[in-house]
Scaffold this active site. Structure first.
Site, PDB file in Angstrom:
ATOM      1  N   SER A  44       0.797  -1.231   0.000  1.00  0.00           N
ATOM      2  CA  SER A  44       0.000   0.000   0.000  1.00  0.00           C
ATOM      3  C   SER A  44       0.828   1.279   0.000  1.00  0.00           C
ATOM      4  O   SER A  44       0.325   2.322  -0.365  1.00  0.00           O
ATOM      5  CB  SER A  44      -0.935  -0.006   1.200  1.00  0.00           C
ATOM      6  OG  SER A  44      -0.177   0.018   2.385  1.00  0.00           O
ATOM      7  N   HIS A  78      -5.590  -4.766  -1.800  1.00  0.00           N
ATOM      8  CA  HIS A  78      -5.457  -3.570  -2.646  1.00  0.00           C
ATOM      9  C   HIS A  78      -5.511  -3.916  -4.125  1.00  0.00           C
ATOM     10  O   HIS A  78      -4.910  -3.223  -4.948  1.00  0.00           O
ATOM     11  CB  HIS A  78      -4.173  -2.821  -2.325  1.00  0.00           C
ATOM     12  CG  HIS A  78      -4.295  -1.876  -1.174  1.00  0.00           C
ATOM     13  ND1 HIS A  78      -5.061  -0.724  -1.229  1.00  0.00           N
ATOM     14  CD2 HIS A  78      -3.780  -1.915   0.072  1.00  0.00           C
ATOM     15  CE1 HIS A  78      -4.983  -0.090  -0.070  1.00  0.00           C
ATOM     16  NE2 HIS A  78      -4.216  -0.789   0.737  1.00  0.00           N
ATOM     17  N   LYS A  94     -12.627  -2.315   0.588  1.00  0.00           N
ATOM     18  CA  LYS A  94     -11.946  -1.358  -0.298  1.00  0.00           C
ATOM     19  C   LYS A  94     -12.757  -1.233  -1.596  1.00  0.00           C
ATOM     20  O   LYS A  94     -13.759  -0.548  -1.609  1.00  0.00           O
ATOM     21  CB  LYS A  94     -10.497  -1.806  -0.511  1.00  0.00           C
ATOM     22  CG  LYS A  94      -9.678  -1.596   0.772  1.00  0.00           C
ATOM     23  CD  LYS A  94      -8.210  -1.896   0.638  1.00  0.00           C
ATOM     24  CE  LYS A  94      -7.455  -1.459   1.882  1.00  0.00           C
ATOM     25  NZ  LYS A  94      -6.878  -2.552   2.665  1.00  0.00           N
TER      26      LYS A  94
HETATM   27  C1  LIG Z   1      -6.774  -3.025   4.076  1.00  0.00           C
HETATM   28  C2  LIG Z   1      -6.008  -4.276   4.229  1.00  0.00           C
HETATM   29  C3  LIG Z   1      -6.384  -5.254   5.154  1.00  0.00           C
HETATM   30  C4  LIG Z   1      -7.501  -5.036   6.131  1.00  0.00           C
HETATM   31  O1  LIG Z   1      -8.731  -5.233   5.538  1.00  0.00           O
HETATM   32  P1  LIG Z   1     -10.051  -5.036   6.450  1.00  0.00           P
HETATM   33  O2  LIG Z   1     -11.085  -5.817   5.739  1.00  0.00           O
HETATM   34  O3  LIG Z   1     -10.300  -3.587   6.502  1.00  0.00           O
HETATM   35  O4  LIG Z   1      -9.715  -5.618   7.783  1.00  0.00           O
HETATM   36  C5  LIG Z   1      -5.685  -6.432   5.190  1.00  0.00           C
HETATM   37  N1  LIG Z   1      -4.630  -6.655   4.361  1.00  0.00           N
HETATM   38  C6  LIG Z   1      -4.235  -5.725   3.475  1.00  0.00           C
HETATM   39  C7  LIG Z   1      -3.058  -6.017   2.586  1.00  0.00           C
HETATM   40  C8  LIG Z   1      -4.897  -4.511   3.384  1.00  0.00           C
HETATM   41  O5  LIG Z   1      -4.485  -3.592   2.527  1.00  0.00           O
END
Ligand SMILES: *Cc1c(COP(=O)(O)O)cnc(C)c1O
Length: 394
Positions: A181, A209, A240
């Site tokens: 990210s 992502h 997301k």
């Molecule tokens: C955003 C993210 C998470 C967390 O996801 P949630 O569903 O909000 O708990 C886990 N792993 C990665 C790589 C992320 O970018």
């Protein structure tokens, strides 16, 4: 209690003192391209709302219908009375979309990762993890008694060294984010899978992502790296691109998912995903699978912004992901520039040490399919103005 609170106050002060105290910015509108805040309307370039589904009319309609059909909450874990047909449909749909045999839902991807490693691996086994993996993978691995190996970020020679060291273990699992990210860079999944074959390892990719929007048809970084069918375990989020409410999943073989249903603690001991979210996520996947225009628009917007900002003279990390880090170097510059951009009506976030390595401070821009050309033009113009003012570009 006095000492305890005193310690907490000191801790808070030290967070303030080093300048990393995080305030929450209050939105007065739904999540979208232009958001209302106390300071007026700003263009939003820092959400994970990659496809713009967080407030998409068809998504809202699906959610309203789901409320009428399924009710609001389950008030139960899945295996007691928290499973409706819509939960099963979503699991099938996720698995089919990603070309996996089965999938299991969680309240978040954080929980999916939290309930994965401990359920599948023991002290006889090894996890070999990219050094920059997401906190939820790190915590998930911490919960289990495996031998832990880390490899330098995306460094295949180092991964091979660690795989060799782990040959005495019963099973080896390589764990990586699909897309990282802070840089928007994609894991070398093809090479990882080749090494995994050579050294008999299982590959786990957290594609939070990327799922739904990255790769030619939105199958994520695994599709992007031409490794569909080669990864054994995929975890990801609905929070997301897939509507952005909440929820996550693990997709894998039938037997692996079946064991997770029996033993995975965040699945057994935490409430079922709300049916509104299950039904609406189902709609999100359907939209993505049947209308390529959302993904295409995101890709066009991303290419356009990357090209414009580079031509303006900014140093960006190369790639094609809608996460676009604009490299600034100095720590104070990232925050100053983000503040000034906000005053210009462009909301972006600056990241500096310790979130990214020292001397690599940056502003992270995230592009969405809800951005229109004029939104991007306005953002680039603001970057140019402030960039010149601060001497970042000439
Ligand atoms: C955003 C993210 C998470 C967390 O996801 P949630 O569903 O909000 O708990 C886990 N792993 C990665 C790589 C992320 O970018």
């Amino acid at each position: 209690m006095t000492d305890f609170l005193e310690t907490i106050r000191n801790e808070l002060e030290s967070i303030h003192a080093v300048g990393v105290y995080k305030d929450e910015r209050i939105l007065l509108s739904p999540q979208q391209a232009r958001i209302r805040t106390k300071h007026g309307e700003v263009l939003n370039f820092c959400a994970n709302n990659y496809l713009g589904l967080a407030n998409h009319p068809e998504i809202l309609e699906a959610a309203r219908n789901a409320l009428d059909q399924y009710g609001y909450g389950m008030s139960s874990v899945r295996f007691i009375c928290g499973t409706q047909d819509v939960h099963k449909q979503l699991e099938k749909s996720v698995a089919k979309f990603l070309g996996m045999e089965d999938a299991i839902l969680y309240s978040s991807c954080f929980d999916a990762n939290g309930g994965l490693f401990e359920t599948l691996l023991t002290e006889q086994d090894a996890v070999i993890s990219d050094r920059l993996n997401h906190a939820s993978i790190i915590d998930g691995v911490r919960l289990c008694k495996v031998s832990r190996f880390r490899y330098n970020h995306a460094d295949m020679n180092h991964l091979e060294t660690q795989l060799k060291r782990a040959q005495k273990n019963r099973f080896r699992m390589i764990a990586t984010d699909g897309v990282f990210s802070m840089d928007g860079d994609v894991a070398p999944i093809k090479e990882i899978c080749e090494l995994a074959k050579r050294y008999q390892a299982i590959v786990m990719v957290d594609d939070s992502h990327a799922t739904g929007f990255f790769g030619a048809t939105g199958r994520g970084s695994i599709e992007y790296q031409d490794a569909l069918g080669e990864v054994q375990i995929i975890t990801s989020t609905f929070g997301k691109a897939l509507g952005g409410a909440s929820g996550g999943f693990t997709a894998a073989s039938h037997e692996l998912v079946s064991l997770l249903r029996q033993r995975s603690r965040p699945y057994l001991f935490s409430n079922s995903l709300s049916p509104v979210i299950a039904a609406t996520t189902l709609k999100a996947i359907e939209l993505i699978a049947h209308s390529p225009d959302l993904i295409r628009k995101l890709q066009d917007n991303t290419l356009f912004f990357r090209k414009e900002i580079e031509e303006a003279g900014f140093d960006i990390r190369p790639g094609s992901h809608p996460i676009i880090p604009i490299m600034l170097g100095e720590e104070h510059l990232a925050k100053t520039m983000a503040d000034k951009l906000l005053a210009e009506g462009v909301y972006v976030i600056g990241f500096s040490h310790p979130v990214v390595p020292r001397g690599q401070a940056r502003i992270r821009v995230q592009i969405s399919a809800v951005h229109e050309r004029e939104d991007i033009d306005q953002a680039v113009a603001a970057f140019q103005k402030i960039g010149r003012e601060l001497g970042v570009i000439t």
